[in-house]
Write an enzyme that holds these catalytic residues in place. Structure first.
Site, PDB file in Angstrom:
ATOM      1  N   GLU A 108       5.794  21.797 -56.294  1.00 38.81           N
ATOM      2  CA  GLU A 108       6.282  20.969 -55.179  1.00 38.81           C
ATOM      3  C   GLU A 108       6.360  19.490 -55.547  1.00 38.81           C
ATOM      4  O   GLU A 108       6.993  18.709 -54.849  1.00 38.81           O
ATOM      5  CB  GLU A 108       5.375  21.136 -53.953  1.00 38.81           C
ATOM      6  CG  GLU A 108       5.424  22.512 -53.320  1.00 38.81           C
ATOM      7  CD  GLU A 108       6.845  22.965 -52.989  1.00 38.81           C
ATOM      8  OE1 GLU A 108       7.513  22.280 -52.202  1.00 38.81           O
ATOM      9  OE2 GLU A 108       7.279  23.997 -53.534  1.00 38.81           O
ATOM     10  N   PRO A 126      13.789  14.059 -56.762  1.00 39.29           N
ATOM     11  CA  PRO A 126      14.851  13.803 -55.773  1.00 39.29           C
ATOM     12  C   PRO A 126      14.545  12.599 -54.885  1.00 39.29           C
ATOM     13  O   PRO A 126      15.433  12.076 -54.219  1.00 39.29           O
ATOM     14  CB  PRO A 126      14.886  15.083 -54.930  1.00 39.29           C
ATOM     15  CG  PRO A 126      14.132  16.103 -55.694  1.00 39.29           C
ATOM     16  CD  PRO A 126      13.157  15.367 -56.561  1.00 39.29           C
ATOM     17  N   ARG A 161      23.672   7.653 -75.022  1.00 40.25           N
ATOM     18  CA  ARG A 161      25.075   7.281 -75.258  1.00 40.25           C
ATOM     19  C   ARG A 161      25.248   5.765 -75.332  1.00 40.25           C
ATOM     20  O   ARG A 161      26.195   5.285 -75.941  1.00 40.25           O
ATOM     21  CB  ARG A 161      25.975   7.812 -74.134  1.00 40.25           C
ATOM     22  CG  ARG A 161      26.095   9.318 -74.106  1.00 40.25           C
ATOM     23  CD  ARG A 161      26.977   9.786 -72.973  1.00 40.25           C
ATOM     24  NE  ARG A 161      28.368   9.515 -73.214  1.00 40.25           N
ATOM     25  CZ  ARG A 161      29.056   8.519 -72.696  1.00 40.25           C
ATOM     26  NH1 ARG A 161      28.487   7.685 -71.856  1.00 40.25           N
ATOM     27  NH2 ARG A 161      30.311   8.338 -73.003  1.00 40.25           N
ATOM     28  N   ASP A 211      34.673   4.868 -70.916  1.00 43.75           N
ATOM     29  CA  ASP A 211      34.474   6.071 -70.133  1.00 43.75           C
ATOM     30  C   ASP A 211      34.583   5.864 -68.638  1.00 43.75           C
ATOM     31  O   ASP A 211      34.692   4.742 -68.166  1.00 43.75           O
ATOM     32  CB  ASP A 211      33.078   6.626 -70.424  1.00 43.75           C
ATOM     33  CG  ASP A 211      33.159   7.698 -71.480  1.00 43.75           C
ATOM     34  OD1 ASP A 211      33.920   8.635 -71.265  1.00 43.75           O
ATOM     35  OD2 ASP A 211      32.464   7.568 -72.496  1.00 43.75           O
TER      36      ASP A 211
HETATM   37  N1  4HQ Z   1      13.221  17.976 -59.192  1.00 37.69           N
HETATM   38  N2  4HQ Z   1      16.405  14.605 -59.938  1.00 37.69           N
HETATM   39  C1  4HQ Z   1      11.305  18.922 -57.982  1.00 37.69           C
HETATM   40  C2  4HQ Z   1      14.502  17.540 -58.918  1.00 37.69           C
HETATM   41  C3  4HQ Z   1      15.053  16.308 -59.528  1.00 37.69           C
HETATM   42  C4  4HQ Z   1      16.284  15.679 -59.167  1.00 37.69           C
HETATM   43  C5  4HQ Z   1      12.307  17.435 -60.183  1.00 37.69           C
HETATM   44  C6  4HQ Z   1      12.719  19.145 -58.472  1.00 37.69           C
HETATM   45  C7  4HQ Z   1      10.904  17.254 -59.655  1.00 37.69           C
HETATM   46  C8  4HQ Z   1       9.045  18.335 -58.602  1.00 37.69           C
HETATM   47  N3  4HQ Z   1      14.536  15.556 -60.488  1.00 37.69           N
HETATM   48  N4  4HQ Z   1      10.420  18.483 -59.044  1.00 37.69           N
HETATM   49  N5  4HQ Z   1      17.151  16.070 -58.245  1.00 37.69           N
HETATM   50  O1  4HQ Z   1      15.205  18.143 -58.142  1.00 37.69           O
HETATM   51  O2  4HQ Z   1      15.342  14.522 -60.728  1.00 37.69           O
END
Ligand code: 4HQ
Length: 227
Positions: free
Chosen positions: A113, A86, A151, A166
Site C-alpha cells: 500500500e 501516485p 536521455r 523531441d
Molecule cells: N505506485 N508513479 C503504489 C505507483 C506509481 C505511480 C508506486 C503504486 C508506489 C506504493 N509510482 N506504490 N503512478 O502507482 O510512481
C-alpha cells in the site's frame, strides 16, 4: 551520474537496463546504476519489511526501519532522494532534464500500500509520480524515470542534440516522420519532405506538430504563446 535504486525486487531491473541505450550509457561510464535489496536492511530475523497499517484498512505498509537504513547506507552529501508514488508531482520532460543534472540519484520503490510516512519526513527530498494510475509496485516507475532522465545526460543519446528535438521540448508534440519507401500500400510521403527546401520542411513540421497537439493534447497549448 550514479543512480541507486532501492526496492524489494532488484531483479526487476536487469532486463530493461541491460539493453540498448541504457546498456551503452553504463558501458561508457555515463551512468552507474546500483541495485539495493531493502530486505537486506531488515533487522528482523524473518527479514520482515512490512506490517499492518495503524488505523486499520487493507494491505501492508513498508516499515520505516529497513527502508531508512537502506537509504542511509547509500546516501552521500550530494544525493537527491526520490520516492516514486501516485501522490508525487507528475514527471515531465522539464523535471527529467532537471534531474539529469544531479550527480547522485537515490530512487526509492515502494511496494504494497505504500511506505511509512516517517521515511518521507526523514529521508526523501521529492515525491514523483509517472502518471495518474496505480502500478503494482514502484520498480516500473523507477525504470521509466531512469530512462527519461538518462536521455538528457550528455553523451547518452548518440547524436548530441537529439533530445532537444523531441516531443515536449517546444512544449508541444512531435511531428510525423517518414522513411523509405516513398509509397507504402498506396500512402505517399508528403511531397514537401522530398523537395529538400529546409525552410519549407521546418514550417510543415511545425504546422503538423501544432495540429497534432491541438487535436490530442489541447491542454499543452494553454500556456504557450510563441512564434
Ligand atoms: N505506485 N508513479 C503504489 C505507483 C506509481 C505511480 C508506486 C503504486 C508506489 C506504493 N509510482 N506504490 N503512478 O502507482 O510512481
Amino acid at each position: 551520474m550514479i543512480i541507486d535504486i532501492l526496492s524489494l525486487f532488484p531483479h526487476y531491473f536487469t532486463g530493461p537496463f541491460d539493453e540498448s541505450i541504457i546498456k551503452r550509457a553504463k558501458e561508457n561510464g555515463l551512468a552507474e546504476i546500483r541495485l539495493t535489496d531493502i530486505r537486506d536492511f531488515s533487522e528482523n530475523r524473518h527479514r520482515k519489511v512490512d506490517d499492518r497499517p495503524y488505523g486499520g484498512g487493507p494491505g501492508m505498509v513498508m516499515m520505516a526501519e529497513p527502508v531508512v537504513n537502506a537509504i542511509r547506507h547509500v546516501k552521500t552529501s550530494e544525493a537527491h532522494v526520490v520516492y516514486l508514488s501516485p501522490q508525487g508531482k507528475v514527471l515531465t520532460a522539464a523535471k527529467s532534464r532537471q534531474l539529469s543534472k544531479e550527480k547522485h540519484l537515490i530512487l526509492l520503490c515502494g511496494h504494497y500500500e505504500g511506505i511509512d510516512q516517517r521515511i518521507l519526513d526523514l529521508e526523501v527530498d521529492e515525491e514523483i509520480s509517472i502518471g495518474d494510475y496505480v502500478l503494482t509496485n514502484g520498480c516500473l516507475a523507477a525504470i521509466v524515470l531512469v530512462d527519461a532522465v538518462l536521455r538528457f545526460v550528455p553523451g547518452v543519446l548518440g547524436h548530441e542534440h537529439a533530445a532537444d528535438e523531441d516531443s515536449f521540448e517546444n512544449g508541444i508534440l512531435d511531428c510525423p516522420h517518414y522513411t523509405r519507401p516513398e509509397v507504402f500500400e498506396g500512402l505517399a510521403v508528403p511531397t514537401v519532405l522530398l523537395g529538400g527546401n529546409h525552410k519549407e520542411i521546418a514550417n510543415w513540421r511545425k504546422d503538423q506538430a501544432l495540429k497534432k497537439t491541438m487535436n490530442t493534447r489541447p491542454d499543452l497549448l494553454k500556456f504557450i504563446i510563441k512564434d
